[in-house]
Design a protein around this motif. Structure first.
Motif, short mmCIF file in Angstrom:
data_model
loop_
_atom_site.label_atom_id
_atom_site.label_comp_id
_atom_site.label_asym_id
_atom_site.label_seq_id
_atom_site.Cartn_x
_atom_site.Cartn_y
_atom_site.Cartn_z
N CYS A 1 90.22 106.33 97.08
CA CYS A 1 90.52 106.21 98.41
C CYS A 1 91.86 105.58 98.48
CB CYS A 1 89.25 104.92 98.79
SG CYS A 1 89.61 104.81 100.61
N PHE B 1 91.31 104.08 103.82
CA PHE B 1 90.84 102.74 103.62
C PHE B 1 91.15 102.09 105.02
CE2 PHE B 1 90.13 98.18 103.24
CZ PHE B 1 88.79 98.13 102.58
N TRP C 1 88.86 103.72 107.75
CA TRP C 1 87.62 102.99 107.37
C TRP C 1 87.59 101.80 108.09
CZ3 TRP C 1 85.70 98.89 104.83
CH2 TRP C 1 84.28 98.59 104.96
N PHE D 1 81.24 100.60 102.77
CA PHE D 1 82.30 101.51 102.15
C PHE D 1 81.80 102.23 100.86
CE2 PHE D 1 85.47 101.50 98.76
CZ PHE D 1 86.45 102.20 99.21
N TYR E 1 87.23 98.95 97.00
CA TYR E 1 87.14 98.08 98.32
C TYR E 1 88.18 97.11 97.96
CZ TYR E 1 85.19 94.73 101.34
OH TYR E 1 84.61 93.80 102.37
#
Ligand code: FAD
Ligand code: DLZ
Ligand code: SF4
Length: 511
Positions: free
Chosen positions: A134, A139, A142, A154, A313
């Motif tokens: 990612c 990110f 998102w 996620f 994440y």
């Protein structure tokens, strides 16, 4: 004039973006062992040895592949001791046209690199680190507009993006997450697999001697040294994990057992983070083992989630929130880190076990980090910045992009709940349920407020009560606050007195 390509200690991958589309004969690679990086926190000696040994092996592999590599050793008499100084010397040596680098994993290092462009009046290309799934942009988009960032959503995006454990648009087995099946305590008499031990070769032995000579009083046991330091050996460690431990990884993910340092965990994080193993490759291997019928879905899914979910994440959060994130302290916690985080000298068996293992191996598995050392620091009100520096120092897999959000966000709730929906605070009951430590402890886990009561019991309530203003509205804590409110005034007083007694003992060094 060549292009100068610095390769940092956690960029030990042939797939590194800075190495793509470059003519080997035009490129000078630069790898640097520098004092600044070995001392910006008091790293565990095994961590320093792991990184330097892996760097030296990688430099040899790059040369074998035809790259020209300048390698600066830590005890080279001309070594200036910093990335900036060594890149400066290389600029003088080679008079490069430009500097090209894959973005570093730490804000601090990014700032150092950014400063070079003006200093040397040279163009600096900073390329995205394509070893992550990612990108920062992805990110950020998102995260944008979401009131709460939650890993689970996620993670689903990353499942869709990679197709891992997907059947068309649906998750394999009809569910995204099998964690509810993953909370079994482990048995002492089960046969335990062991991660692969690698015998140090001559290069690694030279590094071990160097680290012993340079850091005679540094934290952590240096030998025996068991880590893989090449991609080849790290691949063998991966295979061993998939064959022997992954089948039961899910079931015992949250378990702890005295003397069993690894249980069914992979111990692959140092290799993935340094670049010896590609994270997506690791996940594909785990998925294949599931497809071949060798590994149950709860294990394969749980393992893959840690890598394409949590790992990606926390990196997203780090780059979204730095540099302010490092100073977060939601509860204003200010106690100094207790000495026993270094010495393991405490009567609390769970902490003694985890810190002792950390000192010996530069490794602890997730639930040890979260529910023992992390939980204690949280409920005792330790300064989160000191807690962060400890975690960054003591684990071989610790680089700030992954360590900081795990510590400041997940474990200490110092970001006020950006990363976790509630603080991971627990009483002794949780540790007793998930481990056998309480059987070997000077304290009594069943005793709540007596002289000999497990310190976690009262500190848990003390934490909730002293932070009620900040936590009282959290729906996930409604139940414990209701329980507290139903207690008699005497019981509540006993808890608060017991907590005060534990904190006094903590200050006196007798806990
Ligand atoms: P396994 O249990 O086998 O998991 C497989 C892989 O999933 C790991 O190798 C790792 O790459 C990834 N993973 C699992 N959990 C996480 C997570 N929460 N965040 C990111 N990746 C994860 N992990 C680090 O890599 N470096 C750190 O510095 C670090 N600091 C931590 C500090 C605290 C306070 C806590 C609570 C967790 C921290 N973690 C860190 C996450 C996790 O504890 C380790 O990744 C894990 O214990 C590594 O052991 P393993 O390889 O045996 O993991
Ligand atoms: C952690 C570490 C250590 C101990 N030593 C070095 C080193 O000598 N040379 C190097 O290139 N990197 C080292 N590292 C990793 C860096 O501190 C840093 O974490 C990464 O470059 C990520 O930005
Ligand atoms: Fe840890 Fe408390 Fe159990 Fe002792 S009794 S091992 S301090 S949880």
């Amino acid at each position: 004039r060549p292009v100068l390509i610095p390769i940092l200690g956690d960029q030990l991958s042939f797939s590194l973006s800075a190495l793509q589309d470059v003519d080997k004969s035009d490129a000078r690679l630069l790898m640097m062992e520098v004092a600044q990086e070995t001392t910006y926190v008091p790293h565990h000696r095994k961590k320093i040895a792991f990184i330097l040994a892996a760097m030296r092996h990688h430099a040899a592999a790059l040369r074998d592949a035809g790259w020209q590599v300048d390698y600066v050793e830590l005890d080279d008499p001309d070594n200036t001791g910093s990335f900036g100084g060594e890149i400066g010397r290389a600029v003088t040596r080679h008079d490069p046209l430009r500097i090209r680098v894959t973005e570093p994993g730490e804000w601090r290092v990014l700032e150092i690199l950014r400063g070079l462009e003006a200093e040397h009046n040279l163009p600096l290309d900073i390329l995205p680190d394509s070893r992550f799934l990612c990108s920062h942009k992805e990110f950020a988009s998102w995260a944008e507009g979401r009131k709460q960032l939650r890993m689970e959503y996620f993670y689903r995006e990353m499942r869709r993006k990679t197709g891992l454990l997907m059947e068309g648009d649906e998750p394999a087995g009809g569910r995204w997450n099998f964690d509810s099946e993953n909370r079994k305590p482990a048995d002492t008499d089960l046969f335990m697999p062991r991660p692969l031990d690698v015998e140090p070769d001559a290069t690694t032995r030279a590094v071990l001697e160097l680290v012993e000579a340079r850091f005679p009083d540094g934290f952590g046991t240096l030998t025996p040294f068991r880590f893989a330091v090449t991609t080849e050996d790290a691949e063998k460690a991966l295979e061993r994990f998939i064959d022997e431990a992954l089948p039961r990884f899910g079931d015992y993910q949250d378990a702890m057992l005295t003397g069993e340092k690894y249980l069914y965990h992979s111990v692959l994080s140092p290799y993935i983070n340094a670049g010896l193993l590609d994270p997506l490759h690791v996940c594909r291997k785990a998925e294949q083992a599931f497809l071949d019928g060798d590994v149950p879905l709860n294990s394969a899914e749980g393992f893959i989630r840690q890598i394409i979910g949590w790992r990606e994440y926390v990196r997203g959060i780090y780059w979204l929130k730095m540099p302010d994130y490092a100073g977060a302290n939601h509860f204003g916690a200010s106690r100094p880190l207790p000495d026993f985080y270094w010495s393991a000298e405490t009567k609390m068996a769970c902490l003694r076990e985890v810190v002792g293992q950390t000192r010996d191996e530069a490794y602890a598995h997730h639930i040890q980090r979260l529910m023992v050392t992390g939980n204690f620091a949280l409920i005792a009100g330790i300064d989160p910045h000191q807690v962060h520096e400890w975690y960054l120092s003591v684990y071989a897999d610790a680089f700030e992009w992954v360590e900081l959000p795990n510590t400041v966000g997940m474990s200490q709730f110092a970001d006020g709940g950006l990363l976790a929906s509630k603080p991971y605070a627990a009483s002794g009951n949780y540790i007793n349920k998930m481990s056998d430590h309480c059987r070997n402890c000077a304290y009594d886990v069943k005793d709540r407020t007596g002289e000999n009561a497990c310190p976690f019991n009262a500190l848990y309530w003390d934490f909730l009560i002293r932070n009620r203003e900040k936590l009282g509205a959290n729906p996930r804590l409604a139940q414990p606050y209701r329980t507290w409110d139903r207690m008699s005034a005497d019981t509540r007083k006993d808890y608060l007195n017991a907590a005060a007694r534990s904190l006094k003992r903590l200050e006196a060094g007798t806990l």
